[in-house]
Design a protein around this motif. Structure first.
Motif, PDB file in Angstrom:
ATOM      1  N   VAL A 231       0.853  -1.195   0.000  1.00 43.03           N
ATOM      2  CA  VAL A 231       0.000   0.000   0.000  1.00 43.03           C
ATOM      3  C   VAL A 231       0.882   1.237   0.000  1.00 43.03           C
ATOM      4  O   VAL A 231       1.782   1.369   0.838  1.00 43.03           O
ATOM      5  N   TYR A 232       0.625   2.140  -0.958  1.00 37.58           N
ATOM      6  CA  TYR A 232       1.351   3.408  -1.069  1.00 37.58           C
ATOM      7  C   TYR A 232       0.297   4.511  -1.108  1.00 37.58           C
ATOM      8  O   TYR A 232      -0.177   4.896  -2.176  1.00 37.58           O
ATOM      9  N   ILE A 233      -0.097   5.001   0.071  1.00 49.43           N
ATOM     10  CA  ILE A 233      -1.217   5.927   0.195  1.00 49.43           C
ATOM     11  C   ILE A 233      -0.897   7.250  -0.501  1.00 49.43           C
ATOM     12  O   ILE A 233       0.167   7.837  -0.305  1.00 49.43           O
ATOM     13  N   GLY A 234      -1.845   7.692  -1.344  1.00 44.48           N
ATOM     14  CA  GLY A 234      -1.728   8.966  -2.022  1.00 44.48           C
ATOM     15  C   GLY A 234      -0.966   8.932  -3.333  1.00 44.48           C
ATOM     16  O   GLY A 234      -0.830   9.972  -3.977  1.00 44.48           O
ATOM     17  N   ALA A 235      -0.478   7.766  -3.741  1.00 42.14           N
ATOM     18  CA  ALA A 235       0.330   7.675  -4.957  1.00 42.14           C
ATOM     19  C   ALA A 235      -0.541   7.307  -6.154  1.00 42.14           C
ATOM     20  O   ALA A 235      -1.518   6.562  -6.036  1.00 42.14           O
ATOM     21  N   SER A 236      -0.162   7.815  -7.313  1.00 46.06           N
ATOM     22  CA  SER A 236      -0.848   7.489  -8.553  1.00 46.06           C
ATOM     23  C   SER A 236      -0.394   6.117  -9.043  1.00 46.06           C
ATOM     24  O   SER A 236       0.633   5.597  -8.590  1.00 46.06           O
ATOM     25  N   PRO A 237      -1.131   5.508  -9.979  1.00 46.99           N
ATOM     26  CA  PRO A 237      -0.704   4.206 -10.507  1.00 46.99           C
ATOM     27  C   PRO A 237       0.698   4.232 -11.098  1.00 46.99           C
ATOM     28  O   PRO A 237       1.449   3.259 -10.955  1.00 46.99           O
ATOM     29  N   GLU A 238       1.072   5.341 -11.771  1.00 47.52           N
ATOM     30  CA  GLU A 238       2.417   5.426 -12.342  1.00 47.52           C
ATOM     31  C   GLU A 238       3.478   5.438 -11.252  1.00 47.52           C
ATOM     32  O   GLU A 238       4.517   4.764 -11.363  1.00 47.52           O
TER      33      GLU A 238
ATOM     34  N   GLY B 290      14.565  -1.925   1.234  1.00 40.25           N
ATOM     35  CA  GLY B 290      15.411  -0.734   1.270  1.00 40.25           C
ATOM     36  C   GLY B 290      15.201   0.183   0.089  1.00 40.25           C
ATOM     37  O   GLY B 290      15.534   1.373   0.163  1.00 40.25           O
ATOM     38  N   GLN B 291      14.663  -0.331  -1.023  1.00 38.91           N
ATOM     39  CA  GLN B 291      14.432   0.482  -2.209  1.00 38.91           C
ATOM     40  C   GLN B 291      13.044   1.105  -2.238  1.00 38.91           C
ATOM     41  O   GLN B 291      12.739   1.877  -3.147  1.00 38.91           O
ATOM     42  N   LEU B 292      12.195   0.768  -1.266  1.00 41.47           N
ATOM     43  CA  LEU B 292      10.811   1.227  -1.275  1.00 41.47           C
ATOM     44  C   LEU B 292      10.659   2.533  -0.499  1.00 41.47           C
ATOM     45  O   LEU B 292      11.452   2.835   0.398  1.00 41.47           O
ATOM     46  N   PRO B 293       9.632   3.326  -0.810  1.00 39.06           N
ATOM     47  CA  PRO B 293       9.386   4.573  -0.071  1.00 39.06           C
ATOM     48  C   PRO B 293       9.070   4.295   1.403  1.00 39.06           C
ATOM     49  O   PRO B 293       8.583   3.205   1.753  1.00 39.06           O
ATOM     50  N   ASN B 294       9.336   5.272   2.254  1.00 37.68           N
ATOM     51  CA  ASN B 294       9.087   5.109   3.686  1.00 37.68           C
ATOM     52  C   ASN B 294       7.614   4.881   3.979  1.00 37.68           C
ATOM     53  O   ASN B 294       7.268   4.170   4.930  1.00 37.68           O
TER      54      ASN B 294
ATOM     55  N   GLN C 124       6.082   1.813   6.280  1.00 39.38           N
ATOM     56  CA  GLN C 124       5.278   2.022   7.478  1.00 39.38           C
ATOM     57  C   GLN C 124       3.981   1.223   7.444  1.00 39.38           C
ATOM     58  O   GLN C 124       3.560   0.670   8.461  1.00 39.38           O
ATOM     59  N   THR C 125       3.338   1.178   6.291  1.00 39.47           N
ATOM     60  CA  THR C 125       2.092   0.413   6.177  1.00 39.47           C
ATOM     61  C   THR C 125       2.336  -1.080   6.068  1.00 39.47           C
ATOM     62  O   THR C 125       1.457  -1.883   6.387  1.00 39.47           O
ATOM     63  N   GLY C 126       3.538  -1.488   5.616  1.00 40.78           N
ATOM     64  CA  GLY C 126       3.867  -2.899   5.547  1.00 40.78           C
ATOM     65  C   GLY C 126       3.513  -3.539   4.212  1.00 40.78           C
ATOM     66  O   GLY C 126       2.707  -3.007   3.439  1.00 40.78           O
ATOM     67  N   ILE C 127       4.131  -4.689   3.965  1.00 44.61           N
ATOM     68  CA  ILE C 127       3.903  -5.459   2.744  1.00 44.61           C
ATOM     69  C   ILE C 127       3.363  -6.826   3.150  1.00 44.61           C
ATOM     70  O   ILE C 127       3.938  -7.503   4.006  1.00 44.61           O
ATOM     71  N   THR C 128       2.274  -7.238   2.530  1.00 43.41           N
ATOM     72  CA  THR C 128       1.614  -8.486   2.880  1.00 43.41           C
ATOM     73  C   THR C 128       1.940  -9.564   1.855  1.00 43.41           C
ATOM     74  O   THR C 128       1.801  -9.336   0.650  1.00 43.41           O
TER      75      THR C 128
END
Length: 321
Positions: free
Chosen positions: A48-55, A115-119, A123-127
């Motif tokens: 989950v990347y809150i507020g981000a566009s599909p691109e 380490g390459q992913l946005p903060n 914070q929201t985590g990857i499932t």
């Protein structure tokens, strides 16, 4: 023996009929453990990347994760979807691959790419979940009264329905479509921010500093004086829960003693965490959808039957309407 039955055709017909009836009776009880596996093992990765566009989701989340997952032992192919606020990667493995080991390998690969992913994603985590990659059934939770809107239904389904369905044997996961999780919404006024010389980073910094649980300690704890008979635990206000509390957050203090509150530059209300998707059912707007995913080794008919039985049981406690 053959001559015996040839000379008695009625007796032979009766014996054949008895064998046929016995076979029909025991068919439902035959085990399916020996059936070959025809559904390939599938592992799904959701970020989950809150507020981000599909691109932005594709370039900042999906691509790094795909590069890390690609090459996992037994992987057949990868398919991904980059949508608003979320990335979903489906990893399909060759037949015969142990699903537990495949999920562990994918989890390790995802960890190597964090380490390459946005903060915000960290914070929201990857499932990482193992499932069959297909829905066994869909459920619509609706309300025929305006008293219960989609926000209430989504919260009710998450707390009182989804967890019970997940515990059913053979169910891998239950997804909520049109989900409206409760969240405190802060709608910034750009004109008010500009007039006061503030930026969005000032708002997020104030929220991070003043909306946090802290250990306030105690009064009279060791090493206390000899005449101190009591110890008092200090309970400080931590996470804010009411819009009025958020309005009183101090965003900036001035040298002349003045200050700017969050309520001066923003509108705060209790709403939904995400408004990017909507569900309609027979024209009804007060509805959320539930999608049931099954494990690859589960029987779809048994899972559907057990889910419907559980829903009948849960419906006895549903609110009126």
């Amino acid at each position: 023996m053959t001559e015996f039955f040839l000379r008695r055709p009625i007796f032979a017909a009766v014996c054949s009929l008895v064998i046929l009836i016995a076979g029909l009776v025991v068919i439902p009880t035959l085990p399916i453990a020996q059936y070959p596996e025809i559904a390939p093992p599938v592992v799904t990765v959701t970020a989950v990347y809150i507020g981000a566009s599909p691109e932005s989701v594709e370039s900042a989340v999906t691509t790094p994760l795909e590069n890390a997952i690609n090459g996992v032992e037994g992987l057949r192919y990868i398919s991904s979807t980059s949508a608003q606020n979320a990335s979903t990667i489906t990893c399909t493995f060759v037949l015969g691959t142990n699903l537990d080991i495949a999920a562990t390998d994918v989890q390790n690969a995802v960890q190597s790419a964090t380490g390459q992913l946005p903060n915000e994603v960290k914070q929201t985590g990857i499932t990482v979940k193992k499932n069959s990659g297909s829905f066994v059934m869909a459920i619509a939770l609706t309300s025929n009264t305006s008293k219960y809107d989609s926000l209430f239904l989504s919260n009710y389904a998450e707390l009182n329905v989804v967890n019970d369905l997940k515990r059913i044997s053979g169910v891998s996961d239950v997804l909520i479509f049109g989900q409206r999780r409760y969240a405190m919404r802060v709608w910034l006024n750009p004109h008010a921010l500009q007039a006061r010389g503030l930026a969005t980073t000032d708002i997020t910094a104030a929220l991070a500093e003043q909306n946090v649980n802290v250990a306030a300690g105690s009064i009279g704890s060791a090493p206390e004086p000899a005449n101190q008979p009591y110890t008092y635990t200090v309970n400080a206000v931590g996470r804010l829960t009411d819009p009025s509390q958020f309005r009183n957050i101090i965003v900036r203090t001035d040298s002349n003693g003045g200050f700017t509150k969050l309520g001066d530059v923003a509108r705060i209300e209790l709403g939904a965490e995400d408004y990017s998707s909507f569900i309609r059912f027979d024209g009804n707007q007060n509805v959320v959808g539930l999608g049931v995913l099954q494990l690859p080794t589960a029987n779809a008919l048994s899972v559907s039957k057990n889910v419907l039985a559980k829903l009948d049981q849960l419906s006895e406690k549903f609110p009126q309407g």
